[in-house]
Design an enzyme around this catalytic site. Structure first.
Site, PDB file in Angstrom:
ATOM      1  N   ILE B  77     -17.978  -6.625 -17.044  1.00 51.39           N
ATOM      2  CA  ILE B  77     -17.600  -7.774 -16.230  1.00 51.39           C
ATOM      3  C   ILE B  77     -16.673  -8.643 -17.077  1.00 51.39           C
ATOM      4  O   ILE B  77     -17.010  -8.982 -18.214  1.00 51.39           O
ATOM      5  CB  ILE B  77     -18.850  -8.581 -15.843  1.00 51.39           C
ATOM      6  N   CYS B  78     -15.535  -8.998 -16.545  1.00 53.08           N
ATOM      7  CA  CYS B  78     -14.571  -9.815 -17.299  1.00 53.08           C
ATOM      8  C   CYS B  78     -15.151 -11.201 -17.552  1.00 53.08           C
ATOM      9  O   CYS B  78     -15.577 -11.890 -16.625  1.00 53.08           O
ATOM     10  CB  CYS B  78     -13.266  -9.952 -16.528  1.00 53.08           C
ATOM     11  N   ILE B  79     -15.138 -11.597 -18.816  1.00 58.38           N
ATOM     12  CA  ILE B  79     -15.775 -12.868 -19.172  1.00 58.38           C
ATOM     13  C   ILE B  79     -15.073 -14.071 -18.539  1.00 58.38           C
ATOM     14  O   ILE B  79     -15.736 -14.979 -18.025  1.00 58.38           O
ATOM     15  CB  ILE B  79     -15.882 -13.035 -20.708  1.00 58.38           C
TER      16      ILE B  79
END
Lengths: 102, 130, 134
Positions: B77-79
């Site tokens: 998941i992209c931070i």
């Protein structure tokens, strides 16, 4: 260097499918998924545009998406092939690259 | 063949999560390798463990989670996108001084570089979005 | 690490959805990977690089200046489809002045934007390895 163009927008609602058709090159393939699957139907206002592109490209539709939208495969434009997800994967593998026309 | 899959829409709102999940399953079934599944934009919402869909609906987050477990998938998941949308793992929640975290097993939070690296390492990158 | 040709296809206007902003965030991260990066602006994507963007009236951050920084990251292959501009009553003059400095040419300032026809853009897209679509 053939490309798989993945389209997921209905041609009746958005311009993405039309834009895709302008970019397809001879030997490329188009796969219609999600709402774009309705573009596979014969006799629509979009059908002629798609048929013109089919002269030198292969066109596929994800069968499950078409069926989900109440359209049977016998209404498809002649020459369009229905595939399942395994066929989708095969198309991705068989083309050097993919572009999603989101 | 090695694939990286990018998922840019959240579950339920858009079919792209369903499509990406079915594609990933099929790729694995066909013997391909999934290098990484990268969740971006609203796609980060596929990683919450707090979703409670109606009983007769599919449970997308749990299905992704189970697939990750079964095939030892790297699901990122992209931070930056996650922070905007309130998706937190335990360490990130602590770092931000928040009182809760909500990531489901099988997902982890990392940077956008993971997407670029995935595309460099993979033979194909397939984008699912709106 | 191998070098691949990465193409960012931008087809949506800014602000109405988050895609333009978050696409830009990917582009900036990608710069660190020393890959061959190009951006394409097609359809409503051309509004992303329109000059004179003013977000005072909508309470959102104006991120258009970030496109001007791309040259500093050696991202200087920015393709804009001419037909998309035409269809929207726009010309090259309506776009921001995006430039980069060529270190092999005494740091001469050069334009990053290339206005191309649809046919030329099709060739550009066909010549890539990875297509990120936003």
């Amino acid at each position: 260097m053939a490309m798989l163009h993945i389209v997921n927008k209905s041609p009746f609602e958005r311009v993405a499918f039309e834009s895709c058709l302008r970019y397809v090159k001879a030997g490329d393939s188009i796969l219609m998924i999600e709402d774009a699957s309705v573009g596979a139907i014969e006799g629509t206002k979009f059908a002629d545009q798609l048929k013109a592109a089919m002269a030198d490209t292969s066109v596929y539709v994800l069968g499950g998406d078409l069926a989900a939208r109440g359209m049977s495969e016998d209404r498809m434009i002649e020459g369009i092939k229905s595939v399942d997800y395994a066929g989708f994967v095969e198309l991705v593998a068989d083309n050097e690259k993919t572009q999603s026309w989101v | 063949m090695i694939f990286t899959v990018m998922v840019n829409e959240g579950p339920y709102q858009h079919q792209s999560s369903d499509s990406a999940l079915a594609f990933t399953r099929a790729a694995l079934a066909e013997g391909h390798t999934i290098f990484r599944v990268f969740f971006y934009n609203d796609g980060v919402n596929n990683g919450t463990r707090l979703a409670v869909p109606p009983k007769d609906d599919r449970e997308l987050q749990k299905e992704w989670s189970a697939l990750a477990k079964e095939h030892d998938l790297d699901m990122v998941i992209c931070i930056a996108a996650a922070q905007r949308r309130g998706l937190m793992d335990a360490s990130e929640a602590e770092r931000q001084g928040l009182d809760a975290n909500n990531i489901i097993d099988g997902f982890h939070i990392s940077g956008l570089g993971q997407l670029i690296e995935g595309s460099i390492q993979s033979d194909r990158t397939v984008v699912f979005g709106d | 690490m191998a070098t691949k040709k990465f193409m960012y296809v931008n087809r949506k206007a800014p602000y109405g959805t988050v895609y333009a902003l978050e696409a830009l965030e990917v582009v900036l991260i990608a710069a660190a990977f020393e890959q061959d990066i190009s951006l394409a602006f097609i359809d409503d994507g051309v509004y992303q690089i329109a000059k004179g963007q003013n977000t005072d009236g909508i309470g959102m951050k104006n991120f258009s200046a970030t496109y001007k920084a791309l040259g500093d990251y050696d991202i200087n292959k920015i393709f804009v489809e001419k037909e998309s501009l035409d269809e929207r009553g726009m010309t090259a003059d309506d776009l921001m002045d995006l430039v980069w400095e060529d270190e092999d040419d005494d740091w001469a300032e050069k334009p990053s934007i290339k206005i191309v026809s649809r046919a030329e853009m099709a060739d550009v897209l066909a010549d890539q390895d990875v297509h990120y679509s936003f």
